[in-house]
Enzyme design. Sequence first.
Site, PDB file in Angstrom:
ATOM      1  N   TRP A   1       0.863  -1.183   0.000  1.00  5.14           N
ATOM      2  CA  TRP A   1       0.000   0.000   0.000  1.00  5.14           C
ATOM      3  C   TRP A   1       0.896   1.229   0.000  1.00  5.14           C
ATOM      4  O   TRP A   1       1.863   1.298   0.756  1.00  5.14           O
ATOM      5  CB  TRP A   1      -0.905   0.054   1.237  1.00  5.14           C
ATOM      6  CG  TRP A   1      -1.590   1.382   1.341  1.00  5.14           C
ATOM      7  CD1 TRP A   1      -2.619   1.831   0.570  1.00  5.14           C
ATOM      8  CD2 TRP A   1      -1.244   2.479   2.222  1.00  5.14           C
ATOM      9  NE1 TRP A   1      -2.942   3.128   0.922  1.00  5.14           N
ATOM     10  CE2 TRP A   1      -2.133   3.541   1.920  1.00  5.14           C
ATOM     11  CE3 TRP A   1      -0.291   2.653   3.225  1.00  5.14           C
ATOM     12  CZ2 TRP A   1      -2.073   4.768   2.602  1.00  5.14           C
ATOM     13  CZ3 TRP A   1      -0.232   3.872   3.900  1.00  5.14           C
ATOM     14  CH2 TRP A   1      -1.127   4.912   3.577  1.00  5.14           C
TER      15      TRP A   1
ATOM     16  N   GLU B   1      -3.214  -2.998  -2.144  1.00 10.08           N
ATOM     17  CA  GLU B   1      -4.326  -2.335  -1.450  1.00 10.08           C
ATOM     18  C   GLU B   1      -4.600  -0.966  -2.067  1.00 10.08           C
ATOM     19  O   GLU B   1      -3.706  -0.133  -2.191  1.00 10.08           O
ATOM     20  CB  GLU B   1      -3.964  -2.178   0.034  1.00 10.08           C
ATOM     21  CG  GLU B   1      -5.020  -1.457   0.866  1.00 10.08           C
ATOM     22  CD  GLU B   1      -4.628  -1.362   2.343  1.00 10.08           C
ATOM     23  OE1 GLU B   1      -3.462  -1.659   2.691  1.00 10.08           O
ATOM     24  OE2 GLU B   1      -5.500  -0.978   3.160  1.00 10.08           O
TER      25      GLU B   1
ATOM     26  N   LYS C   1      -6.910   2.761  -2.374  1.00  2.00           N
ATOM     27  CA  LYS C   1      -7.465   3.742  -1.432  1.00  2.00           C
ATOM     28  C   LYS C   1      -8.066   4.908  -2.198  1.00  2.00           C
ATOM     29  O   LYS C   1      -7.558   5.300  -3.245  1.00  2.00           O
ATOM     30  CB  LYS C   1      -6.355   4.230  -0.499  1.00  2.00           C
ATOM     31  CG  LYS C   1      -6.866   5.060   0.668  1.00  2.00           C
ATOM     32  CD  LYS C   1      -5.820   5.198   1.756  1.00  2.00           C
ATOM     33  CE  LYS C   1      -6.336   6.092   2.862  1.00  2.00           C
ATOM     34  NZ  LYS C   1      -5.420   6.180   3.984  1.00  2.00           N
TER      35      LYS C   1
ATOM     36  N   ASP D   1      -9.623  -2.655   1.713  1.00  2.00           N
ATOM     37  CA  ASP D   1      -9.758  -2.166   3.093  1.00  2.00           C
ATOM     38  C   ASP D   1     -11.093  -1.437   3.117  1.00  2.00           C
ATOM     39  O   ASP D   1     -11.318  -0.521   2.310  1.00  2.00           O
ATOM     40  CB  ASP D   1      -8.582  -1.229   3.393  1.00  2.00           C
ATOM     41  CG  ASP D   1      -8.635  -0.605   4.777  1.00  2.00           C
ATOM     42  OD1 ASP D   1      -9.709  -0.097   5.154  1.00  2.00           O
ATOM     43  OD2 ASP D   1      -7.601  -0.603   5.468  1.00  2.00           O
TER      44      ASP D   1
ATOM     45  N   HIS E   1     -11.561   2.323   2.739  1.00  2.00           N
ATOM     46  CA  HIS E   1     -10.956   2.979   1.584  1.00  2.00           C
ATOM     47  C   HIS E   1     -11.896   3.233   0.422  1.00  2.00           C
ATOM     48  O   HIS E   1     -11.468   3.258  -0.734  1.00  2.00           O
ATOM     49  CB  HIS E   1      -9.763   2.157   1.094  1.00  2.00           C
ATOM     50  CG  HIS E   1      -8.608   2.176   2.056  1.00  2.00           C
ATOM     51  ND1 HIS E   1      -7.369   1.689   1.750  1.00  2.00           N
ATOM     52  CD2 HIS E   1      -8.518   2.650   3.314  1.00  2.00           C
ATOM     53  CE1 HIS E   1      -6.563   1.840   2.785  1.00  2.00           C
ATOM     54  NE2 HIS E   1      -7.244   2.422   3.751  1.00  2.00           N
TER      55      HIS E   1
ATOM     56  N   HIS F   1      -8.645  -5.951   4.477  1.00  2.00           N
ATOM     57  CA  HIS F   1      -8.331  -5.276   5.726  1.00  2.00           C
ATOM     58  C   HIS F   1      -9.675  -4.913   6.304  1.00  2.00           C
ATOM     59  O   HIS F   1     -10.369  -4.050   5.756  1.00  2.00           O
ATOM     60  CB  HIS F   1      -7.528  -3.988   5.487  1.00  2.00           C
ATOM     61  CG  HIS F   1      -6.045  -4.207   5.462  1.00  2.00           C
ATOM     62  ND1 HIS F   1      -5.158  -3.170   5.308  1.00  2.00           N
ATOM     63  CD2 HIS F   1      -5.306  -5.332   5.602  1.00  2.00           C
ATOM     64  CE1 HIS F   1      -3.926  -3.664   5.343  1.00  2.00           C
ATOM     65  NE2 HIS F   1      -3.989  -4.970   5.509  1.00  2.00           N
TER      66      HIS F   1
ATOM     67  N   ASP G   1     -11.673   7.359   6.706  1.00  2.00           N
ATOM     68  CA  ASP G   1     -10.907   6.141   6.986  1.00  2.00           C
ATOM     69  C   ASP G   1     -10.295   6.236   8.382  1.00  2.00           C
ATOM     70  O   ASP G   1      -9.087   6.285   8.542  1.00  2.00           O
ATOM     71  CB  ASP G   1      -9.817   6.019   5.905  1.00  2.00           C
ATOM     72  CG  ASP G   1      -8.961   4.777   6.087  1.00  2.00           C
ATOM     73  OD1 ASP G   1      -9.491   3.760   6.553  1.00  2.00           O
ATOM     74  OD2 ASP G   1      -7.765   4.836   5.745  1.00  2.00           O
TER      75      ASP G   1
ATOM     76  N   ASP H   1     -10.209   4.218  10.931  1.00  2.95           N
ATOM     77  CA  ASP H   1      -9.610   3.034  11.551  1.00  2.95           C
ATOM     78  C   ASP H   1     -10.028   2.818  12.995  1.00  2.95           C
ATOM     79  O   ASP H   1      -9.199   2.554  13.870  1.00  2.95           O
ATOM     80  CB  ASP H   1      -8.081   3.064  11.392  1.00  2.95           C
ATOM     81  CG  ASP H   1      -7.666   2.767   9.965  1.00  2.95           C
ATOM     82  OD1 ASP H   1      -7.920   1.652   9.497  1.00  2.95           O
ATOM     83  OD2 ASP H   1      -7.125   3.669   9.292  1.00  2.95           O
TER      84      ASP H   1
ATOM     85  N   ASP I   1      -7.291  -4.127  10.395  1.00  2.00           N
ATOM     86  CA  ASP I   1      -6.473  -2.920  10.247  1.00  2.00           C
ATOM     87  C   ASP I   1      -7.160  -1.745  10.931  1.00  2.00           C
ATOM     88  O   ASP I   1      -8.030  -1.110  10.357  1.00  2.00           O
ATOM     89  CB  ASP I   1      -6.255  -2.616   8.764  1.00  2.00           C
ATOM     90  CG  ASP I   1      -5.349  -1.396   8.550  1.00  2.00           C
ATOM     91  OD1 ASP I   1      -4.707  -0.962   9.526  1.00  2.00           O
ATOM     92  OD2 ASP I   1      -5.291  -0.883   7.417  1.00  2.00           O
TER      93      ASP I   1
END
Length: 447
Positions: free
Chosen positions: A181, A222, A224, A255, A258, A282, A290, A292, A322
């Site tokens: 990524w 990955e 995004k 993810d 993303h 993820h 994003d 997380d 993640d």
Amino acid sequence: MTRYEQAKNMYAQLGVDTEQAINTLKDVTISMHCWQGDDVHGFDTDDALSGGIQATGNYPGRANTPEQLMADIDLALSLIPGKTKLNLHASYAIFENGEHVDRDQIRGEHFKKWVDFAKERNMGIDFNPTYFSHAMVKDGLTLSSPDEEVRKFWVEHGKACLKISEYFANETGIPCVMNIWIPDGYKDIPADRFAPRARFKKSLDEILDTPYDKSKVYVTLESKVFGIGVESYTVGSAEFCLSYSIQKGITPLMDNGHYHPTEVVSDKIPALLTFFPEVALHVTRGIRWDSDHVVVLDDETKEIAQEIVRCDALDRVYIALDFFDASINRISAWVTGFRSMQKALLTALCTPSAALKELQDSSQFSRKMVMMEDCKMLPIGDVWAEYCRQCGVDADNYYDEIEKYENETGKTIVRICGVCGKEEQAVSEAELAKKYGYDAVLLSPGG
Ligand code: RNT
Ligand code: ZN
């Protein structure tokens, strides 16, 4: 009859075998992201976290050393049922005897301690080149940089990481998933969207055309949509990464933080599984961006799990978590995230999917809706408790043990009395530690 026996009977009436579901779940490996334990700091540089990602909060107890991080992971592992794999970033290299090499030069030996740790716990290791928090990220760019020196440095980093991934696979006997990524992008409207992507492609080709053992290292890419400071454009967009992956024969990684907020990864899983032999995830929880946040048992996590199970793809989807929340106890964050993902998978495994599919195919949509809603009231908690019992962990109340450790390890300590014994205003852990020459700083709980 115990509660579990009652639940088992209820599920059996719908054609669901809970014992089979429990056994299947025991075999699902979820990759454990080491970076939750220290807010994505790593050990190889003092550089602040960059790359458009951010860990917010200053809950005390962040792991500062490899030993602390390993001890924290151990406690988390003891409270997480089921199978895990260790997920490392290149920035977690452990240098010894004063040695330090830059990221284009790192080798397997710099991860030997992690290998020993993983082997002792029968874990495989997944890996991630670290394309952020480093001085060679120039103007936010790495593999797509127009500066050849920068681009080459990061190509060498990618190659070095492939070698390290091979080393992990050889040492543990378990294939290594290596995820690429990059944070590259632009804050404002780009004048050229094509050239950076062409350079990214060239860089990826240079990395992946270096021979590596494809039976041992599974490379994933990955995508995004945007990051903090790169709001207008990201080089590694969804379309770029999917197209590159299919052309190159590598695996796409999604993810779920993303994408645009109304897009869902659950729907993308069957779409990708139609074309790719494997798909990587993820699993995270974005709130408005994003962000997380820790994975909890919310609708989209459940739907992601449903799609993996409905597609009969537990062996085709690499699941990693993640997230990095620095505002709560970091070990608790891990355990809650893992348990949530497993609860979602267990719920999916205890869903009468064949019957529901049959209702869909015979256009009995009202009946399908009624059955789906009825399923939501089934006693999945009792099946979860049985799964935990069989795995040798408590089904709930795991926070007590974490709190005990928090108090004992003294990483979460009391706010230092400085010189005069008075309470010190906490600025940041690191700052106080420096001021008083401590390894970790004493912060009062909540302070
Ligand atoms: C960033 C990506 C990436 C990182 C980790 C640390 O937006 O999700 O996966 O979170 O590599
Ligand atoms: Zn991610």
